[in-house]
Design an enzyme around this catalytic site. Structure first.
Site, mmCIF file in Angstrom:
data_model
loop_
_atom_site.group_PDB
_atom_site.id
_atom_site.type_symbol
_atom_site.label_atom_id
_atom_site.label_comp_id
_atom_site.label_asym_id
_atom_site.label_seq_id
_atom_site.Cartn_x
_atom_site.Cartn_y
_atom_site.Cartn_z
ATOM 1 N N GLU A 176 0.519 -1.241 -0.034
ATOM 2 C CA GLU A 176 -0.294 -0.421 -0.021
ATOM 3 C C GLU A 176 0.654 1.103 -0.041
ATOM 4 O OE1 GLU A 176 -3.488 0.189 0.078
ATOM 5 O OE2 GLU A 176 -3.773 -2.137 0.385
ATOM 6 N N ASN A 227 6.880 5.366 0.236
ATOM 7 C CA ASN A 227 8.162 4.746 -0.097
ATOM 8 C C ASN A 227 8.826 4.804 1.470
ATOM 9 O OD1 ASN A 227 8.007 5.320 -2.964
ATOM 10 N ND2 ASN A 227 8.998 7.038 -2.761
ATOM 11 N N ARG A 228 7.599 4.168 2.412
ATOM 12 C CA ARG A 228 7.893 4.206 3.612
ATOM 13 C C ARG A 228 8.774 4.716 4.387
ATOM 14 N NH1 ARG A 228 4.172 1.218 2.087
ATOM 15 N NH2 ARG A 228 4.308 -0.719 2.448
ATOM 16 N N MET A 229 9.152 5.709 3.476
ATOM 17 C CA MET A 229 9.292 7.080 4.248
ATOM 18 C C MET A 229 9.143 7.698 5.097
ATOM 19 S SD MET A 229 12.566 6.584 3.467
ATOM 20 C CE MET A 229 13.104 8.169 3.956
#
Ligand SMILES: Cc1cc2nc3c(=O)[nH]c(=O)nc-3n(C[C@H](O)[C@H](O)[C@H](O)COP(=O)(O)O)c2cc1C
Length: 217
Positions: free
Chosen positions: A8, A189-191
């Protein structure tokens, strides 16, 4: 189990230091109100982590029933596994996950029993059947079968029929006095954004000022 292979995108909306107030408990309240407005189911549910006398950790969901400048209030059976654990080690954690909002709040602190009068007030606000249930369940203890549990409830319903139900001594509230409150906001982007408030409690239990820091995702 399609969910196991999904990736996601948690969105672009940022959580910046300037978006948060100076008091993390007030900030928590603002996020809880936003979770309610977003129609999150049981937005006040959180996962309570405890550590018992054997240093074994255990988590379970409970409901937040109050929050004020002292901390976070929930109610339970003092003789349950969580109650026994808190008696042995008051260090606890609380995790609120409002996943559809890409938000999480993580709290660490110490749990202490509230004054009996405060537990009485909260117990008195509960529906009659919930009050009876507190007398009918030795929470976390084994029982032979469902019928035995139903019998315990029926007996207590009969006993308290048409009467006010007093609070059992073994049932009441805890206050989690926070020393760490992290606001997490999912990003692409998991940032992700993570902003943490930290303070200490001195020997008398008096807190130092909150310090704020950003954590890497
Ligand atoms: C949504 C939800 C809300 C719950 N709320 C409470 C609660 O407020 N108090 C409570 O004692 N147990 C609550 N429970 C049950 C606990 O998760 C747990 O089963 C119970 O407290 C016994 O835990 P223990 O054996 O670790 O002490 C709730 C469970 C769920 C799924």
């Amino acid at each position: 189990m399609d969910s196991l292979n999904r990736h996601e995108d948690y969105g672009q909306e940022a959580l910046d230091e300037t978006h948060l107030g100076a008091d993390p408990i007030e900030q928590f309240k603002a996020w809880l109100i936003e979770a309610e407005a977003a129609d999150i189911y049981e937005p006040n549910a959180f996962v309570l982590g405890t550590v018992d006398e054997l240093n074994q950790s255990r988590s379970r969901t409970v409901l937040l029933k109050g929050v004020d400048n002292r901390g976070f209030f929930f109610a339970t059976n003092y003789l349950s596994r969580k109650g026994e654990a808190v008696a042995a080690n008051p260090s606890v954690s609380a995790a609120f996950g409002w996943y559809s909002m890409y938000r999480q709040v993580l709290i660490q602190g110490v749990a202490e029993k509230v004054a009996p009068a405060e537990s009485d007030d909260y117990f008195g606000s509960r529906p009659h059947e919930s009050q009876v249930a507190a007398w009918s369940s030795h929470q976390s203890q084994p029982i032979n079968n469902r019928a035995a549990l139903d019998d315990q409830f029926s007996e207590a319903l009969t006993k308290f029929d048409g009467q006010d139900v007093p609070r059992p001594e073994y049932w009441g509230g805890y206050l989690i006095i926070p020393t760490r409150i992290e606001f997490w906001k999912g990003r692409s982007n998991r940032m992700h954004d993570r902003i943490e408030f930290v303070r200490e409690l001195d020997v008398t239990g008096a807190p130092t000022e909150w310090k704020v820091q950003r954590l890497q995702p």
